[in-house]
Write an enzyme that holds these catalytic residues in place. Structure first.
Site: not given
Lengths: 147, 305
Positions: B51-52, B80, B101, B129
């Site tokens: 969704r986000t 890495k 995120r 959030h």
């Protein structure tokens, strides 16, 4: 009891009686080569009793650590036997690399380059929290632990 | 340059302006089709999201801009061993705005310090959030018409539920808001969130370990998922995951104008039979998210028509 005045150095005054040895260890004063006097239970008009630490060398003292461990102390800077500066230390508003975040989910515990920064969120409760994850600072270290 | 790391980075007045702009975009989308033409949004998703990420990309495309990025850490230089700060500094050269995120709390704050473009926090572990909160606020604005004098029930995982913490912080700024905290003992709201946003702001609250006795009091029921990825121990997750399941029977105890919200994804905490109830507004909520993100992108890129 007579303790010589210092020529160049630092006098930490108004330490809560009985706390001087704790500060001595935490500030790493045991590693110094110069003369350091720890004076306990000195009569004080303001505090009844207080401790004093005299350091006979102009070392670079970490005031953040000092304010965190023992807020409300006074630090006198001595040069050529004269007091050239006097600072009243309060709880610092932020601490950088003084304490470490213990939250395994915090980015600061994963990436070693990141500075551990805590800010004072509640002065009354002396509550510090990590700026990255808001986790509360661990309890203040015991007297025998170095920061 | 402004970033959005925590919902509290925005004042109540700024949130009002964002909702007004989102509302105009929703009503007249054609007017905004080229608002961000030539601008690039980087989506840095070190943790899975549907969704986000899609709503941000859809928002940017709806404004005429372009998107680039990755949808999992394995597709980035993080495997890495590249630091968040280095990634942010590099991406600053490729885009005009960055959405991040990350499973580690505080990563977007670290990124913002290293970046030369605005950074939006799209979820950092169990911490914040803020764009979900903006979505939630826009939903409340549309569905209830006000932010004050509401009784808001938050149900499920209140400990690790980052959307819950941000929503409580945001709503605590409005008068007459009362919180009903519904969770098992193990997933109770962290004490510092309760202290900072409820007690210090003198907001009324009650706590309950069951939903049925309190559902009838609520104007808003905010359901959350018990998130497997927040647990170190699978046994704890399995024991708590079915703590609260909303069914049509429980909805019979709710008021006729109670709205049910959920940040999604849902697992099983809301029975699909509830979806047909007009009071269930979680799919409408997801739709609102696109428009408030469009408004946020315009604000951070300092674009106006």
């Amino acid at each position: 009891m007579k303790i010589d005045a210092i020529k160049n150095g630092i006098v930490i005054d108004h330490i809560t009686a009985g706390k001087a040895m704790q500060l001595y260890t935490m500030l790493g004063l045991d590693d110094l080569e110069c003369t350091v006097a720890v004076i306990k239970n000195v009569p004080s008009q303001k505090m009844g009793k207080k401790d004093i630490i005299k350091i006979d060398s102009a070392i670079d003292i970490n005031l953040e650590v000092l304010g965190y461990i023992s807020p409300h102390v006074t630090v006198n800077f001595i040069k050529d036997s004269l007091r050239v500066d006097k600072r009243h230390i309060d709880l610092p508003t932020s601490l950088t690399n003084v304490i470490r975040c213990k939250n395994p989910r915090c980015i600061s515990t994963t990436e070693w380059q990141i500075k551990h920064v805590f800010t004072l969120r509640d002065r009354e409760r002396e509550e510090y929290r990590c700026i990255y994850c808001d986790t509360a600072a661990p309890p203040k270290p015991k007297y025998y632990e170095k920061l | 340059m402004r970033n959005l790391i925590d919902i509290m980075d925005l004042s109540v007045a700024e949130i009002d302006r964002l909702i007004t702009l989102a509302d105009d975009i929703m009503r007249t989308p054609d007017k905004y089709r080229a608002a961000c033409q030539g601008k690039i949004l980087a989506t840095l998703f070190f943790e899975p999201s549907t969704r986000t990420r899609l709503s941000f990309e859809s928002a940017m495309l709806g404004l005429g801009g372009s998107c680039l990025g990755f949808a999992e850490a394995n597709a980035s230089s993080a495997v890495k061993g590249e630091s968040v700060a280095d990634t942010a500094a590099v991406v600053s050269g490729y885009a005009d705005l960055m959405v991040m995120r990350h499973p580690k709390e505080g990563s977007p704050l670290v990124a913002a310090a290293a970046a030369t473009i605005p950074v939006i926090n799209a979820g950092d572990g169990g911490h914040y959030h803020p764009t979900q909160t903006l979505t939630d606020l826009m939903t409340i604005h549309y569905e209830k018409g006000r932010f004050d004098n509401l009784t808001v029930g938050l149900c499920g995982d209140l400990k690790f539920g980052r959307t819950v913490h941000s929503l409580i912080a945001a709503l605590s700024r409005y008068s007459g808001v009362r919180f009903v905290l519904i969770s098992p003992e193990e997933l109770k709201l962290p004490s510092f969130v309760k202290q900072q946003y409820i007690k210090d702001r003198r907001r009324a609250y009650t706590q309950s370990t069951t939903l049925e006795p309190v559902i009838g009091e609520l104007d808003i029921l905010y359901m959350t998922r018990v998130q497997k990825e927040r647990f170190f121990n699978e046994e704890d997750y399995l024991r708590l995951k079915d703590s609260y399941i909303l069914t049509t029977d429980k909805m019979k105890l709710a008021k006729s104008d109670t709205i049910v919200m959920h940040p999604l994804p849902r697992v099983n905490e809301i029975d699909t039979a509830v979806d047909a109830d007009p009071r269930a507004c979680y799919f409408r909520q997801a739709r609102y998210g696109r428009f408030i993100r469009m408004a946020l992108i315009m604000k951070l890129l300092e674009v106006s028509l």
